[in-house]
Motif scaffolding. Sequence first.
Motif, PDB file in Angstrom:
ATOM      1  N   ARG A 276      13.844 -66.791  43.623  1.00 19.60           N
ATOM      2  CA  ARG A 276      13.185 -67.837  44.401  1.00 19.60           C
ATOM      3  C   ARG A 276      13.197 -69.149  43.633  1.00 19.60           C
ATOM      4  O   ARG A 276      13.186 -69.182  42.410  1.00 19.60           O
ATOM      5  CB  ARG A 276      11.745 -67.423  44.690  1.00 19.60           C
ATOM      6  CG  ARG A 276      11.634 -66.199  45.582  1.00 19.60           C
ATOM      7  CD  ARG A 276      10.214 -65.707  45.680  1.00 19.60           C
ATOM      8  NE  ARG A 276       9.304 -66.743  46.136  1.00 19.60           N
ATOM      9  CZ  ARG A 276       8.004 -66.552  46.349  1.00 19.60           C
ATOM     10  NH1 ARG A 276       7.472 -65.349  46.132  1.00 19.60           N
ATOM     11  NH2 ARG A 276       7.239 -67.529  46.760  1.00 19.60           N
ATOM     12  N   VAL A 277      13.232 -70.234  44.374  1.00 17.37           N
ATOM     13  CA  VAL A 277      13.234 -71.559  43.731  1.00 17.37           C
ATOM     14  C   VAL A 277      11.909 -71.815  43.036  1.00 17.37           C
ATOM     15  O   VAL A 277      11.864 -72.347  41.917  1.00 17.37           O
ATOM     16  CB  VAL A 277      13.511 -72.655  44.785  1.00 17.37           C
ATOM     17  CG1 VAL A 277      13.434 -74.034  44.140  1.00 17.37           C
ATOM     18  CG2 VAL A 277      14.873 -72.432  45.430  1.00 17.37           C
ATOM     19  N   HIS A 278      10.812 -71.425  43.669  1.00 19.68           N
ATOM     20  CA  HIS A 278       9.484 -71.652  43.094  1.00 19.68           C
ATOM     21  C   HIS A 278       8.756 -70.312  42.991  1.00 19.68           C
ATOM     22  O   HIS A 278       8.806 -69.493  43.912  1.00 19.68           O
ATOM     23  CB  HIS A 278       8.671 -72.611  43.965  1.00 19.68           C
ATOM     24  CG  HIS A 278       9.320 -73.949  44.141  1.00 19.68           C
ATOM     25  ND1 HIS A 278       9.418 -74.873  43.127  1.00 19.68           N
ATOM     26  CD2 HIS A 278       9.930 -74.509  45.226  1.00 19.68           C
ATOM     27  CE1 HIS A 278      10.042 -75.952  43.570  1.00 19.68           C
ATOM     28  NE2 HIS A 278      10.368 -75.756  44.840  1.00 19.68           N
ATOM     29  N   ALA A 279       8.073 -70.125  41.876  1.00 20.60           N
ATOM     30  CA  ALA A 279       7.318 -68.891  41.671  1.00 20.60           C
ATOM     31  C   ALA A 279       6.083 -68.886  42.565  1.00 20.60           C
ATOM     32  O   ALA A 279       5.446 -69.914  42.783  1.00 20.60           O
ATOM     33  CB  ALA A 279       6.902 -68.763  40.211  1.00 20.60           C
ATOM     34  N   GLY A 280       5.750 -67.706  43.067  1.00 21.21           N
ATOM     35  CA  GLY A 280       4.555 -67.562  43.879  1.00 21.21           C
ATOM     36  C   GLY A 280       3.311 -67.465  43.021  1.00 21.21           C
ATOM     37  O   GLY A 280       3.383 -67.419  41.784  1.00 21.21           O
ATOM     38  N   SER A 284       1.703 -66.639  38.224  1.00 21.13           N
ATOM     39  CA  SER A 284       1.043 -67.800  37.637  1.00 21.13           C
ATOM     40  C   SER A 284       0.567 -67.557  36.213  1.00 21.13           C
ATOM     41  O   SER A 284       0.101 -68.494  35.552  1.00 21.13           O
ATOM     42  CB  SER A 284      -0.164 -68.208  38.509  1.00 21.13           C
ATOM     43  OG  SER A 284      -1.084 -67.118  38.607  1.00 21.13           O
TER      44      SER A 284
END
Length: 536
Positions: A276-280, A284
């Motif tokens: 994925r482009v951005h971590a969910g 975190s």
Amino acid sequence: MSALLRQRLRRDWLQLLLWILATVLMAYAGFAGVTQSYATLKDRVDVLAAVMANPVIMMFRGLPSGASQGQFLSFEILPWLTMLAALMSTFLAVRHTRGDEEAGRAELVAATPAGRALPTVATIIHGIAANVVLGVLVALALLGSKLDASGSWLMGATSATTGIVFLGIGLIAAQLMRTSRGANALTVWILVGTFLINGIGNVAGTPSDDLTRITSSGLVWASPFGWAEQARPYDADAWAPALLGLAAGLVLALLAALLQSARDLGEGFIPARPGRVHAGPALSTPHALVWRLTGGAIIGWAVGGALTGVLATRLSGLAGQISGQNPAVQQILDKIGRAGNLEETVVTVFFTMMGILAACAAVQIVVRARQEEAHGTAESVLSRPVGRVRWLLDYLLVATFAIAIIVVAAMLAAYAGLAGNAHASSLAHVVTVVGLGQGLAACVFTALTALVFVLLPRGTIGVAWALVLLATVFGLFGPLFGLPEWTTRFSPFAVTPIVTNGGADLRGTWWLVLVVALGAAAALSLMRRRELQTAG
């Protein structure tokens, strides 16, 4: 070429020494176990008949080829000798190919006159030499036990050629997969799959009238383990199956070299799944990242634990029926399980295997910390407000949770397998005591691997897996092979709580707790003072 071979030997000498010594020790101790535990022909015939009466047990044993001492020894230990050689070879192949590419060493070597092809050739020669040494020493150990020379040399040869086959498989996996972790996982799954195929082929075979020999089905020829067993050391002494393994290994190695020439450095024929482009939100924290990196492996180990648990309780009743006709079975299991009645002993033995699975899962997770450090990806995490101690602690916590997941999966499956069992209540008590105890034994390897990682970073992978291997040999096979009692107590798996006469014998529980606590505390404390070592 000579410089590359010397470099590989410098990197591998300790790991190869441990693998080879463990294999030779199993061969030598196996003969001692056969002569002490099955001294008479009747004892050996009874055990072979008992094994043939139970297809599930038959799947995980060797190929019966007679009841002489040599033939029975081959039945007992040949599958495990070949498996040790296979594991040694696959890890060696991946470490010096895909592992070097990940660490950046392959690119540096390719820039020299050695080019891209010569290091792979050096790895092939290095792996074949290691297997030849293993095979020769196994044969000499058996010859030293005064067994027949032809059968002894064939036992050594089949061990070596099976290792060479898996050397080729490891080289192929390194070309297909983009990471060393993926390549190692693929080779292990192939190893397990071919081992089971061989077992199914033996189960589907035809037993002889005297129940001392099985003519396997044609399925065994789809497995390198089947080729080794079809050589039938100390019986037919057929060298053709062993040579088949050698030929297959060389062909696979040549194919791996051709595949390497057709791909870009650092790439694999099986592309990595796009991320994925951005971590969910679930990624975190550093702790969540460790779960993400190891979650798939944990699920696989948990499935193995559940399978072991259900087999433990489902086979306990069958073992009781077999022992009524073959008292030798009771003696075998008593030596390993050291528990109460036969059903309780069977559960104890299977949960010892579950403990080994849990320890392997824990080692794999902590070793992942070393891989992240060696590949340089740990620096990205530590550049954030994350201390080195916290970073290592996350791996220890995830490893501990993984052990708990595997133990719970095994226990729940075992409880489910007790449905309809007349002794369900007492066996459930055994499952609980032994399952929790083996989970504690697995935690010992979490702490020890962390300690090795802090003190000897470059030796983490080899030393950690060698500790599990030695503990397995001493704890699971030591009593069966007639090793002295004090040697088996070096294995955490052999000193966990058991149920005797309805009560729990804690044995070495508090010592295990002490080792876990001191090992983990020492590793975390020393991590404060250790610098990152990114070189593999």
